[in-house]
Design an enzyme around this catalytic site. Structure first.
Site, PDB file in Angstrom:
ATOM      1  N   HIS A   6      -5.655  -9.660  -6.748  1.00  0.00           N
ATOM      2  CA  HIS A   6      -7.096  -9.753  -6.462  1.00  0.00           C
ATOM      3  C   HIS A   6      -7.799 -10.842  -7.265  1.00  0.00           C
ATOM      4  O   HIS A   6      -8.982 -10.728  -7.593  1.00  0.00           O
ATOM      5  CB  HIS A   6      -7.792  -8.397  -6.710  1.00  0.00           C
ATOM      6  CG  HIS A   6      -7.385  -7.343  -5.730  1.00  0.00           C
ATOM      7  ND1 HIS A   6      -7.683  -6.008  -5.900  1.00  0.00           N
ATOM      8  CD2 HIS A   6      -6.679  -7.416  -4.581  1.00  0.00           C
ATOM      9  CE1 HIS A   6      -7.194  -5.307  -4.892  1.00  0.00           C
ATOM     10  NE2 HIS A   6      -6.582  -6.144  -4.077  1.00  0.00           N
ATOM     11  N   HIS A  77     -11.814  -8.436   2.478  1.00  0.00           N
ATOM     12  CA  HIS A  77     -11.424  -7.036   2.341  1.00  0.00           C
ATOM     13  C   HIS A  77     -12.408  -6.131   3.083  1.00  0.00           C
ATOM     14  O   HIS A  77     -12.876  -5.128   2.552  1.00  0.00           O
ATOM     15  CB  HIS A  77     -11.393  -6.684   0.852  1.00  0.00           C
ATOM     16  CG  HIS A  77     -10.399  -5.636   0.465  1.00  0.00           C
ATOM     17  ND1 HIS A  77     -10.477  -4.341   0.906  1.00  0.00           N
ATOM     18  CD2 HIS A  77      -9.305  -5.691  -0.329  1.00  0.00           C
ATOM     19  CE1 HIS A  77      -9.491  -3.640   0.386  1.00  0.00           C
ATOM     20  NE2 HIS A  77      -8.755  -4.441  -0.367  1.00  0.00           N
ATOM     21  N   SER A  78     -12.739  -6.480   4.332  1.00  0.00           N
ATOM     22  CA  SER A  78     -13.665  -5.664   5.112  1.00  0.00           C
ATOM     23  C   SER A  78     -13.054  -4.304   5.432  1.00  0.00           C
ATOM     24  O   SER A  78     -11.878  -4.207   5.789  1.00  0.00           O
ATOM     25  CB  SER A  78     -14.005  -6.356   6.437  1.00  0.00           C
ATOM     26  OG  SER A  78     -14.451  -7.671   6.242  1.00  0.00           O
ATOM     27  N   TYR A  79     -13.857  -3.253   5.294  1.00  0.00           N
ATOM     28  CA  TYR A  79     -13.430  -1.909   5.691  1.00  0.00           C
ATOM     29  C   TYR A  79     -14.021  -1.587   7.064  1.00  0.00           C
ATOM     30  O   TYR A  79     -15.198  -1.867   7.325  1.00  0.00           O
ATOM     31  CB  TYR A  79     -13.921  -0.859   4.690  1.00  0.00           C
ATOM     32  CG  TYR A  79     -13.202  -0.874   3.370  1.00  0.00           C
ATOM     33  CD1 TYR A  79     -12.025  -0.152   3.191  1.00  0.00           C
ATOM     34  CD2 TYR A  79     -13.698  -1.603   2.301  1.00  0.00           C
ATOM     35  CE1 TYR A  79     -11.367  -0.151   1.976  1.00  0.00           C
ATOM     36  CE2 TYR A  79     -13.046  -1.616   1.075  1.00  0.00           C
ATOM     37  CZ  TYR A  79     -11.877  -0.887   0.917  1.00  0.00           C
ATOM     38  OH  TYR A  79     -11.230  -0.896  -0.284  1.00  0.00           O
ATOM     39  N   ASP A 141      -0.316   0.335   2.771  1.00  0.00           N
ATOM     40  CA  ASP A 141      -0.781  -0.788   1.951  1.00  0.00           C
ATOM     41  C   ASP A 141       0.316  -1.848   2.057  1.00  0.00           C
ATOM     42  O   ASP A 141       1.046  -2.106   1.110  1.00  0.00           O
ATOM     43  CB  ASP A 141      -0.999  -0.345   0.503  1.00  0.00           C
ATOM     44  CG  ASP A 141      -1.775  -1.369  -0.315  1.00  0.00           C
ATOM     45  OD1 ASP A 141      -2.103  -2.435   0.228  1.00  0.00           O
ATOM     46  OD2 ASP A 141      -2.038  -1.097  -1.504  1.00  0.00           O
ATOM     47  N   GLU A 203      -6.384  -7.240   6.501  1.00  0.00           N
ATOM     48  CA  GLU A 203      -6.626  -8.411   5.659  1.00  0.00           C
ATOM     49  C   GLU A 203      -5.689  -9.540   6.083  1.00  0.00           C
ATOM     50  O   GLU A 203      -4.484  -9.351   6.179  1.00  0.00           O
ATOM     51  CB  GLU A 203      -6.392  -8.059   4.193  1.00  0.00           C
ATOM     52  CG  GLU A 203      -7.191  -6.859   3.718  1.00  0.00           C
ATOM     53  CD  GLU A 203      -6.695  -6.344   2.381  1.00  0.00           C
ATOM     54  OE1 GLU A 203      -6.457  -7.162   1.469  1.00  0.00           O
ATOM     55  OE2 GLU A 203      -6.520  -5.123   2.250  1.00  0.00           O
TER      56      GLU A 203
END
Length: 239
Positions: A6, A77-79, A141, A203
């Protein structure tokens, strides 16, 4: 831990970006990362452009320049929750056009091995609910290596409850599916509560850890080059 993820302890997601311009449909943000920030060499000038189109698309485009060779591999990193924020995303149907995932070690670091998705829970080539054969404790993930095909979405997701469908098109070779195991509890719109598995991310990026793996795409940006990355999220209503 011992791995760099990150963008470091204070990644770009924790920096204040400069508003370059804004219109009814386009927002342009800029960030200048100084030489040595989080251990990265070179001054890096990054621009992130968001656009909303009349075709129900959210487009984000990155551009970056540097004055020293430096690794660059950016993502957003859109949810997403396709049921207006209600419930968890286990019943969301997902399709990812990928025949391989990237193997990870115990620290979730990519090792360089490509794993076929055949006969595994990572096979999303045919649409299925996220929770069809997942581990309910950890979810997903995982990095998927996209099988590129012209005029075909790289990934799709939809909700039978809402009729909302999300299509993803990207210039990047990887779509990383994350189901928000580590999402901290928070209040959202209309007082709704969000937490682990309340949303999912698709992502887009180059192969993680490519800098350490011969044969993976080159993630070193050099002076005189431009880093470019474009992803389109398109919404359809299928009621």
């Amino acid at each position: 831990g011992t791995e760099h993820l990150h963008g470091g302890n204070v990644g770009f997601d924790k920096r204040v970006w400069t508003l370059e311009s804004v219109t009814d449909s386009v927002l342009v943000l800029k960030y200048e990362s100084p030489d040595g920030e989080e251990g990265y060499p070179g001054n890096l000038d990054v621009t992130l452009r968001f656009e909303l189109t009349d075709d129900n698309e959210l487009i984000h485009e990155y551009a970056a320049f540097t004055d020293m060779p430096t690794p660059v591999n950016l993502t957003h990193h859109s949810y997403f929750n396709l049921t207006n924020g209600d419930g968890t995303i286990g019943d969301t149907i997902v399709k990812i056009n990928a025949s391989y995932t990237l193997a990870q070690d115990d620290t979730s670091t990519v090792t360089g091995e490509l794993l076929p998705v055949d006969n595994t829970r990572f096979d999303f080539r045919n649409p299925k609910r996220i929770d069809t054969n997942w581990n309910p404790e950890t979810g997903y993930d995982q990095s998927f290596v996209v099988d590129k095909k012209e005029n075909r979405a790289d990934a799709e997701a939809w909700s039978e409850k809402s009729g909302i469908k999300l299509q993803l098109f990207t210039s990047e070779p990887i779509v990383h599916l994350y189901t928000a195991k580590y999402l901290s509890p928070m209040k959202g719109k209309d007082g709704k509560s969000y937490g682990p598995f309340s949303g999912f991310c698709l992502e887009t990026q180059i192969h993680p850890n490519a800098i350490n793996i011969p044969g993976f795409p080159d993630t070193i940006l050099r002076p005189g080059q431009e880093y470019k990355h474009k992803t389109i999220y398109k919404i359809l209503i299928e009621k």
